[in-house]
Write a protein that holds these residues in place. Structure first.
Motif, PDB file in Angstrom:
ATOM      1  N   TRP A   1       0.843  -1.209   0.000  1.00 19.08           N
ATOM      2  CA  TRP A   1       0.000   0.000   0.000  1.00 19.08           C
ATOM      3  C   TRP A   1       0.875   1.254   0.000  1.00 19.08           C
ATOM      4  N   ARG A   2       1.830   1.303   0.948  1.00 14.70           N
ATOM      5  CA  ARG A   2       2.664   2.506   1.068  1.00 14.70           C
ATOM      6  C   ARG A   2       3.524   2.693  -0.178  1.00 14.70           C
ATOM      7  N   ASP A   3       4.174   1.589  -0.636  1.00 11.63           N
ATOM      8  CA  ASP A   3       5.045   1.696  -1.822  1.00 11.63           C
ATOM      9  C   ASP A   3       4.228   2.091  -3.054  1.00 11.63           C
ATOM     10  N   GLY A   4       3.018   1.550  -3.146  1.00 13.96           N
ATOM     11  CA  GLY A   4       2.158   1.847  -4.297  1.00 13.96           C
ATOM     12  C   GLY A   4       1.755   3.310  -4.355  1.00 13.96           C
ATOM     13  N   ILE A   5       1.513   3.893  -3.178  1.00 14.56           N
ATOM     14  CA  ILE A   5       1.169   5.330  -3.173  1.00 14.56           C
ATOM     15  C   ILE A   5       2.399   6.132  -3.606  1.00 14.56           C
ATOM     16  N   ARG A   6       3.567   5.746  -3.026  1.00 13.69           N
ATOM     17  CA  ARG A   6       4.800   6.520  -3.327  1.00 13.69           C
ATOM     18  C   ARG A   6       5.151   6.435  -4.804  1.00 13.69           C
ATOM     19  N   SER A   7       5.002   5.256  -5.395  1.00 14.83           N
ATOM     20  CA  SER A   7       5.416   5.075  -6.790  1.00 14.83           C
ATOM     21  C   SER A   7       4.350   5.548  -7.777  1.00 14.83           C
ATOM     22  N   GLY A   8       3.137   5.743  -7.288  1.00 16.96           N
ATOM     23  CA  GLY A   8       2.046   6.126  -8.190  1.00 16.96           C
ATOM     24  C   GLY A   8       1.333   4.924  -8.772  1.00 16.96           C
ATOM     25  N   GLU A   9       1.773   3.707  -8.377  1.00 13.13           N
ATOM     26  CA  GLU A   9       1.093   2.522  -8.916  1.00 13.13           C
ATOM     27  C   GLU A   9      -0.311   2.384  -8.335  1.00 13.13           C
ATOM     28  N   ILE A  10      -0.477   2.763  -7.078  1.00 16.41           N
ATOM     29  CA  ILE A  10      -1.830   2.818  -6.497  1.00 16.41           C
ATOM     30  C   ILE A  10      -2.327   4.250  -6.656  1.00 16.41           C
ATOM     31  N   THR A  11      -3.387   4.381  -7.426  1.00 11.52           N
ATOM     32  CA  THR A  11      -3.859   5.728  -7.766  1.00 11.52           C
ATOM     33  C   THR A  11      -5.044   6.168  -6.898  1.00 11.52           C
TER      34      THR A  11
END
Ligand code: COI
Length: 381
Positions: free
Chosen positions: A306-316
């Motif tokens: 969840w955290r990495d996805g927000i940082r990378s933009g993969e979780i929008t």
């Protein structure tokens, strides 16, 4: 089927159970009701009547009635007060443009109520009886269902079951009360459709394997309140819980299930682990999102993903689902060492396009503004 005329006592509203109807002699005035319906909030005002039914080991279910809304008379030794032998449900009645009133998948709530009852050693309410109790109350209190087109308002229905036997030994109670109350409802969060913030709890666990996490019982909610207070102290609206074993996997948010939208259009939600509540809205979103062309995945998702996805933009986008919460966007994730913003808050108040489309698809269906190909709606009045 229905007969609520004339005398105050003795009329019946029948489906499966036979409900005696006792109408209140002092119902809310039209002015008082209009004031409530104009700004209902959530769970603050209640309709004129309620359903009650009693169960004992000797007699089974009996004395079903629709009766004036009033405090319950329960022994101070009632098992529910000491050992929390209690379950509940939450669902809504929606007014359609033609004036009719409908429930959304009440049989799914009924089935979950049965599973919860089994887990808490309470007697079963057969599904038809569960729905007939809703219908009996909504029939009598129909004027409390907000008008169609009055925004996201509905009549929230709260069935519950409590162990009323006065006995302090720890064992399944032999005397039980089933009831339904109803409350005009607007949005659950006072943020309206704007995103809420989530506190990732690393200390409090909501439910354990083999525990009661998949049951809708008051104890689960009591156990969530300290973490909720911690969330509030940290400026957040709700909590996200991790699994009890590895303290790594996202479970749910106490009153809502969680969904994660990826940049390629995939939607991921934590798989049912036995300690997550199987939300009716959750199950519906999985089907509606697939209809809208999304690949949906029920799988484990870690806090790090969840955290990495927000940082990378993969979780929008991230959103939560629930009967009360409907589809609530999540715009911030905070925990003891960090704080991340989710999505673009400069556009549409921070409500992402996927969240917005799933939300409107669900609401359009519930309010009868679009066809109901799966037969998810049941007419109550
Ligand atoms: C619901 O969404 O209906 C719930 O039961 C959640 C909560 C208000 C306890």
């Amino acid at each position: 089927m229905r007969c609520v005329t004339g005398a105050n006592r003795g009329a019946t509203v029948t489906d499966a159970w036979n409900f005696e109807v006792e109408l209140r002699s002092d119902p809310a005035t039209a002015e008082a009701r209009t004031a409530v319906l104009a700004k209902p909030g959530f769970g603050q005002a209640f309709t004129d009547h309620m359903v009650l039914a009693w169960w004992t080991t000797e007699r089974g279910w009996h004395d079903q009635k629709v009766t004036p809304y009033a405090p319950l008379k329960v022994s101070p030794a009632a098992a529910v007060l000491h050992y929390a032998q209690e379950i509940f449900e939450g669902l809504k009645a929606y007014r359609h443009a033609d004036g009719s009133v409908w429930a959304f998948r009440p049989e799914v709530n009924a089935a979950r109520f049965s599973r919860s009852a089994q887990r808490l050693a309470l007697p079963d309410v057969p599904q038809d009886e569960f729905v007939s109790a809703l219908r009996a109350l909504v029939t009598v209190d129909e004027v409390w269902v907000p008008e169609a087109g009055s925004g996201e308002t509905s009549l929230y229905l709260r069935p519950y079951m409590i162990a009323t036997e006065a006995a302090l030994s720890v064992r399944p109670a032999g005397e039980v009360l089933f009831g339904v109350i109803a409350s005009p409802a607007g949005p659950y969060f006072d943020t309206g459709p704007k995103p809420v913030s989530i506190w990732l709890s690393t200390t409090s666990i909501r439910a354990t394997p083999g525990g009661t996490g998949a049951a809708k019982c008051g104890g689960n909610y009591a156990a969530s309140l300290a973490a909720l207070a911690e969330a509030t102290a940290n400026g957040c609206n709700q909590v996200a819980y991790l699994d009890a074993v590895e303290r790594r996997w996202i479970e749910e948010s106490g009153s809502m299930n969680l969904f994660f939208v990826y940049s390629d259009g995939r939607i991921v939600t934590p798989e049912l682990s036995g300690s997550i509540l199987e939300g009716v809205t959750r199950a519906s979103v999985l089907e509606l999102a697939a209809d809208l062309g999304h690949k949906v995945e029920e799988r484990r998702i870690s806090a790090d993903e969840w955290r990495d996805g927000i940082r990378s933009g993969e979780i929008t986008e991230v959103f939560a689902s629930g009967t009360a919460a409907v589809i609530t966007p999540i715009g911030r994730l905070a925990w003891t060492e960090g704080d991340l913003t989710i999505g673009d808050h400069s556009v549409n108040h921070g409500v992402g396009p996927v969240t917005a489309s799933i939300r409107s698809t669900l609401l359009d269906l519930q309010y009868g503004r679009t066809p109901d190909p799966r037969g998810w709606l049941t007419r109550l009045a």
